[in-house]
Motif scaffolding. Structure first.
Motif, PDB file in Angstrom:
ATOM      1  N   ALA A  34       1.542  -4.864  14.374  1.00  8.56           N
ATOM      2  CA  ALA A  34       1.097  -4.200  15.505  1.00  8.56           C
ATOM      3  C   ALA A  34       2.895  -3.331  16.194  1.00  8.56           C
ATOM      4  CB  ALA A  34       0.636  -4.198  15.889  1.00  8.56           C
ATOM      5  N   LYS A  35       3.412  -3.839  16.521  1.00  8.54           N
ATOM      6  CA  LYS A  35       4.586  -3.330  16.975  1.00  8.54           C
ATOM      7  C   LYS A  35       4.015  -2.871  18.396  1.00  8.54           C
ATOM      8  CE  LYS A  35       7.764  -5.003  14.270  1.00  8.54           C
ATOM      9  NZ  LYS A  35       7.040  -5.768  14.019  1.00  8.54           N
ATOM     10  N   GLY A  36       3.008  -3.324  18.992  1.00  2.71           N
ATOM     11  CA  GLY A  36       2.322  -2.585  20.239  1.00  2.71           C
ATOM     12  C   GLY A  36       1.987  -1.436  20.035  1.00  2.71           C
ATOM     13  N   SER A  37       0.977  -0.633  19.092  1.00  6.24           N
ATOM     14  CA  SER A  37       0.616   0.152  18.690  1.00  6.24           C
ATOM     15  C   SER A  37      -0.489  -0.534  17.653  1.00  6.24           C
ATOM     16  CB  SER A  37       1.602   0.783  17.885  1.00  6.24           C
ATOM     17  OG  SER A  37       0.104   2.046  17.124  1.00  6.24           O
ATOM     18  N   THR A  38      -1.738   0.532  18.216  1.00  9.10           N
ATOM     19  CA  THR A  38      -2.937   0.009  17.559  1.00  9.10           C
ATOM     20  C   THR A  38      -2.967   1.153  16.643  1.00  9.10           C
ATOM     21  OG1 THR A  38      -4.053   2.230  18.706  1.00  9.10           O
ATOM     22  CG2 THR A  38      -4.142   0.242  19.853  1.00  9.10           C
ATOM     23  N   GLU A  39      -2.465   1.389  16.136  1.00 12.35           N
ATOM     24  CA  GLU A  39      -1.995   2.217  14.288  1.00 12.35           C
ATOM     25  C   GLU A  39      -1.305   1.883  13.098  1.00 12.35           C
ATOM     26  OE1 GLU A  39      -2.782   5.544  14.768  1.00 12.35           O
ATOM     27  OE2 GLU A  39      -3.644   5.096  16.758  1.00 12.35           O
ATOM     28  N   ARG A  40      -1.204   0.951  13.998  1.00 11.43           N
ATOM     29  CA  ARG A  40      -0.268  -0.020  12.892  1.00 11.43           C
ATOM     30  C   ARG A  40      -1.070  -0.300  12.296  1.00 11.43           C
ATOM     31  NH1 ARG A  40       5.784  -0.026  12.433  1.00 11.43           N
ATOM     32  NH2 ARG A  40       6.480   1.181  14.050  1.00 11.43           N
ATOM     33  N   THR A  41      -1.046  -0.792  10.377  1.00 12.13           N
ATOM     34  CA  THR A  41      -2.429  -2.006   9.713  1.00 12.13           C
ATOM     35  C   THR A  41      -1.673  -3.175   9.079  1.00 12.13           C
ATOM     36  OG1 THR A  41      -2.370  -0.226   8.327  1.00 12.13           O
ATOM     37  CG2 THR A  41      -3.634  -0.070  10.002  1.00 12.13           C
ATOM     38  N   VAL A  42      -2.804  -4.031   9.029  1.00 11.99           N
ATOM     39  CA  VAL A  42      -2.100  -4.928   7.757  1.00 11.99           C
ATOM     40  C   VAL A  42      -3.318  -4.747   6.593  1.00 11.99           C
ATOM     41  CG1 VAL A  42      -1.223  -6.896   9.186  1.00 11.99           C
ATOM     42  CG2 VAL A  42      -3.786  -7.269   9.169  1.00 11.99           C
ATOM     43  N   TRP A 103      -7.072  -3.370   8.531  1.00 11.99           N
ATOM     44  CA  TRP A 103      -6.922  -4.243   9.678  1.00 11.99           C
ATOM     45  C   TRP A 103      -5.907  -2.938  10.432  1.00 11.99           C
ATOM     46  CZ3 TRP A 103      -8.090  -6.572   5.374  1.00 11.99           C
ATOM     47  CH2 TRP A 103      -9.563  -6.849   5.649  1.00 11.99           C
ATOM     48  N   HIS A 104      -6.671  -2.727  11.916  1.00 13.06           N
ATOM     49  CA  HIS A 104      -5.692  -2.489  12.831  1.00 13.06           C
ATOM     50  C   HIS A 104      -6.498  -3.473  14.479  1.00 13.06           C
ATOM     51  CE1 HIS A 104      -5.289   1.856  12.373  1.00 13.06           C
ATOM     52  NE2 HIS A 104      -6.881   1.622  11.349  1.00 13.06           N
ATOM     53  N   SER A 105      -4.943  -3.374  14.876  1.00 17.81           N
ATOM     54  CA  SER A 105      -5.284  -4.375  16.273  1.00 17.81           C
ATOM     55  C   SER A 105      -5.958  -3.131  17.252  1.00 17.81           C
ATOM     56  CB  SER A 105      -3.688  -4.457  16.737  1.00 17.81           C
ATOM     57  OG  SER A 105      -3.266  -5.682  16.178  1.00 17.81           O
ATOM     58  N   THR A 106      -6.589  -3.919  18.049  1.00 20.22           N
ATOM     59  CA  THR A 106      -7.376  -3.483  19.029  1.00 20.22           C
ATOM     60  C   THR A 106      -5.963  -3.444  20.307  1.00 20.22           C
ATOM     61  OG1 THR A 106      -8.748  -4.772  20.410  1.00 20.22           O
ATOM     62  CG2 THR A 106      -9.648  -3.384  18.553  1.00 20.22           C
ATOM     63  N   GLN A 107      -6.420  -2.897  20.805  1.00 20.76           N
ATOM     64  CA  GLN A 107      -5.532  -2.260  22.601  1.00 20.76           C
ATOM     65  C   GLN A 107      -6.010  -3.976  23.298  1.00 20.76           C
ATOM     66  OE1 GLN A 107      -3.008  -0.578  23.895  1.00 20.76           O
ATOM     67  NE2 GLN A 107      -2.559  -1.879  24.618  1.00 20.76           N
ATOM     68  N   LYS A 108      -6.811  -4.595  23.585  1.00 22.74           N
ATOM     69  CA  LYS A 108      -7.507  -5.498  23.650  1.00 22.74           C
ATOM     70  C   LYS A 108      -6.919  -6.918  23.003  1.00 22.74           C
ATOM     71  CE  LYS A 108     -11.841  -8.245  24.686  1.00 22.74           C
ATOM     72  NZ  LYS A 108     -13.685  -8.388  24.337  1.00 22.74           N
ATOM     73  N   LEU A 109      -6.490  -7.084  21.490  1.00 23.06           N
ATOM     74  CA  LEU A 109      -6.257  -8.145  21.191  1.00 23.06           C
ATOM     75  C   LEU A 109      -4.866  -7.777  21.802  1.00 23.06           C
ATOM     76  CD1 LEU A 109      -5.565 -10.402  19.791  1.00 23.06           C
ATOM     77  CD2 LEU A 109      -5.451  -9.173  17.837  1.00 23.06           C
ATOM     78  N   ILE A 110      -3.803  -6.763  21.489  1.00 19.91           N
ATOM     79  CA  ILE A 110      -2.471  -6.485  22.353  1.00 19.91           C
ATOM     80  C   ILE A 110      -2.362  -7.255  23.441  1.00 19.91           C
ATOM     81  CG2 ILE A 110      -1.065  -5.168  22.641  1.00 19.91           C
ATOM     82  CD1 ILE A 110      -1.431  -3.165  20.709  1.00 19.91           C
ATOM     83  N   ASP A 111      -3.732  -6.230  24.523  1.00 17.75           N
ATOM     84  CA  ASP A 111      -3.544  -6.891  25.812  1.00 17.75           C
ATOM     85  C   ASP A 111      -3.453  -8.321  26.266  1.00 17.75           C
ATOM     86  OD1 ASP A 111      -2.611  -4.318  26.063  1.00 17.75           O
ATOM     87  OD2 ASP A 111      -4.506  -3.435  26.595  1.00 17.75           O
ATOM     88  N   LEU A 112      -4.530  -8.792  25.025  1.00 18.25           N
ATOM     89  CA  LEU A 112      -4.847 -10.438  24.691  1.00 18.25           C
ATOM     90  C   LEU A 112      -3.337 -11.169  24.647  1.00 18.25           C
ATOM     91  CD1 LEU A 112      -7.127 -12.630  25.938  1.00 18.25           C
ATOM     92  CD2 LEU A 112      -7.635 -12.478  23.421  1.00 18.25           C
ATOM     93  N   CYS A 113      -3.316 -11.094  23.994  1.00 20.02           N
ATOM     94  CA  CYS A 113      -2.011 -11.980  23.507  1.00 20.02           C
ATOM     95  C   CYS A 113      -0.319 -11.612  24.321  1.00 20.02           C
ATOM     96  CB  CYS A 113      -1.260 -11.007  21.979  1.00 20.02           C
ATOM     97  SG  CYS A 113      -2.036 -11.713  20.754  1.00 20.02           S
ATOM     98  N   LYS A 114      -0.628 -10.479  25.168  1.00 19.95           N
ATOM     99  CA  LYS A 114       0.864 -10.154  26.168  1.00 19.95           C
ATOM    100  C   LYS A 114       0.571 -11.321  27.260  1.00 19.95           C
ATOM    101  CE  LYS A 114       1.536  -5.780  26.011  1.00 19.95           C
ATOM    102  NZ  LYS A 114       2.295  -4.277  26.389  1.00 19.95           N
ATOM    103  N   SER A 115      -1.015 -11.005  27.498  1.00 18.07           N
ATOM    104  CA  SER A 115      -1.434 -11.892  28.866  1.00 18.07           C
ATOM    105  C   SER A 115      -1.197 -13.829  28.533  1.00 18.07           C
ATOM    106  CB  SER A 115      -2.888 -11.950  29.580  1.00 18.07           C
ATOM    107  OG  SER A 115      -4.142 -12.678  28.701  1.00 18.07           O
TER     108      SER A 115
END
Length: 406
Positions: A34-42, A103-115
């Motif tokens: 994701a590199k911090g973006s919700t646009e990139r997918t696996v 699958w996309h990361s949601t912002q919720k997942l990115i923020d959770l990991c960042k926290s």
């Protein structure tokens, strides 16, 4: 939260530990990509056989992914597939194009990991990045034209003594290089990818075969050459040993013609070197002299020259570029008739590169990282690696290469 128990007496109960492990693996890959973006997918095929031999089983992957979706940590885009031929059968399944489920990361997942202090930049501090379990890959032919090119699907192939040897060679290289640090970019192991595996009955493992990096977009294989010059191997400065005009050299050798290795083959006045090199790339890729410049080439030309003129106006293929190049290298008239395509040339080139890497590690314990037609080695290993590459290239192609060290 992502595990489940046996439902209504049917099926096997999920193993909580394995489901949690699957969820961790999925999250690590999502954050990495994701590199911090919700646009990139696996993406991943959802056939159970595509999970055979993988670190995560099909059943645990599905359970973990369902839990992640339920908690709005990932979102899914379904895959699709379109057949291109009506003449497919069990032995020759035909060619098509499509997409795996993504699958996309949601912002919720990115923020959770960042926290928790986890980002794509430091992910290797928190997760063990494993080497590819299946480092030998066979793909069908790609489909579509240059405007809408679709990568060929992966093919499940029968195990033979030959495929086992090819796989073991890549594993040997991966296991050796994991103990040597590469500073300035990432490297997570190689996969050797073969092409045009459309008919397994007749396939001979002689198409393609280049080694490609696995995983991160910060792989040393994807960065610009100027940045690669700053790479360190085990903390030491490096050099890049490059085979000049590799495909052209091999193509001549296949026609029992030698190339003047002391002369730059891309210097054909009055054409700029980059125009000649671009023509060669398009010609070998298509298996015939190009009849028009690709849109990407035209766009790159406009951007690099800051001009409103089109590439075709300055360098007309029919009247200027193609006649000049064919006059300099008459053997290229045989491109279409000769039945030799870029994957034939790539196979011979890749055999030389892999043989060089194996010889360096087996005989002298010297780490070498490949970039298609070149090797990156420590500066102190330059002389040895140059000699080895020269010899192995000749063994694989019957051609004497011109090696450029930068």
């Amino acid at each position: 939260t992502v595990s489940r128990v046996k439902a209504k007496g049917r099926g096997r109960p999920s193993d909580d530990t394995k489901v949690k492990h699957a969820a961790v693996v999925i999250v690590a890959e999502l954050i990495d990509v994701a590199k911090g973006s919700t646009e990139r997918t696996v993406h991943h095929g959802l056939s159970p056989k595509e999970f055979t031999g993988k670190d995560v089983s099909y059943r645990h992957f599905k359970t973990a992914m369902n839990g992640l979706e339920k908690h709005k940590l990932v979102t899914k885009r379904l895959g699709s597939w379109n057949k291109q031929t009506a003449f497919a059968d069990a032995d020759n399944p035909g060619i098509g194009y499509g997409y795996n489920t993504r699958w996309h990361s949601t912002q919720k997942l990115i923020d959770l990991c960042k926290s928790c202090g986890v980002t794509h930049k430091n992910i290797e501090q928190y997760f063990e990045i494993k080497l590819p379990k299946q480092p030998l890959v066979l793909r069908q032919s790609s489909s579509g034209n240059w405007q809408n090119r679709a990568k060929g699907r992966m093919v499940k192939f029968p195990e033979t003594a030959h495929t086992t040897r090819l796989r073991d060679e890549v594993i040997e290289i991966n296991e050796f290089l994991k103990d040597h640090s590469l500073t300035g970019a990432t490297h997570r192991g190689y996969r050797r990818i073969y092409n045009q595996g459309d008919n397994l009955k007749t396939y001979r493992w002689d198409k393609g075969g280049r080694v490609y990096g696995s995983g991160s977009e910060e792989s040393y294989l994807t960065i610009k050459k100027a940045i690669r010059k700053k790479l360190l191997i085990d903390g030491e400065t490096t050099v890049e040993i490059d085979v000049r005009a590799s495909f052209l050299t091999i193509f001549h050798a296949l026609h029992d013609i030698s190339v003047d290795v002391e002369k730059d083959p891309y210097e054909i006045p009055p054409l700029p070197r980059e125009i000649v090199k671009l023509w060669m790339m398009l010609a070998f890729g298509a298996g015939k002299p190009p009849t028009r410049w690709t849109p990407k080439a035209a766009q790159d030309y406009r951007e690099s020259k800051l001009t409103r003129k089109e590439l075709g106006e300055d360098y007309n293929l029919k009247t200027l570029v193609t006649p000049k190049i064919l006059a300099a290298f008459p053997v290229l008239h045989n491109l279409k008739a000769g039945g030799i395509d870029c994957f034939d040339l790539m196979n011979r080139e890749s055999n030389a590169i892999v043989a060089s890497m194996l010889r360096l590690l087996r005989v002298d314990r010297v780490p070498a990282f490949s970039v298609h037609d070149c090797l990156i080695v420590r500066e102190r290993d330059q002389k040895l690696a140059t000699r080895v590459l020269q010899e192995e290239y000749f063994n694989a192609t019957c051609a004497t290469p011109y090696l450029k060290v930068t």
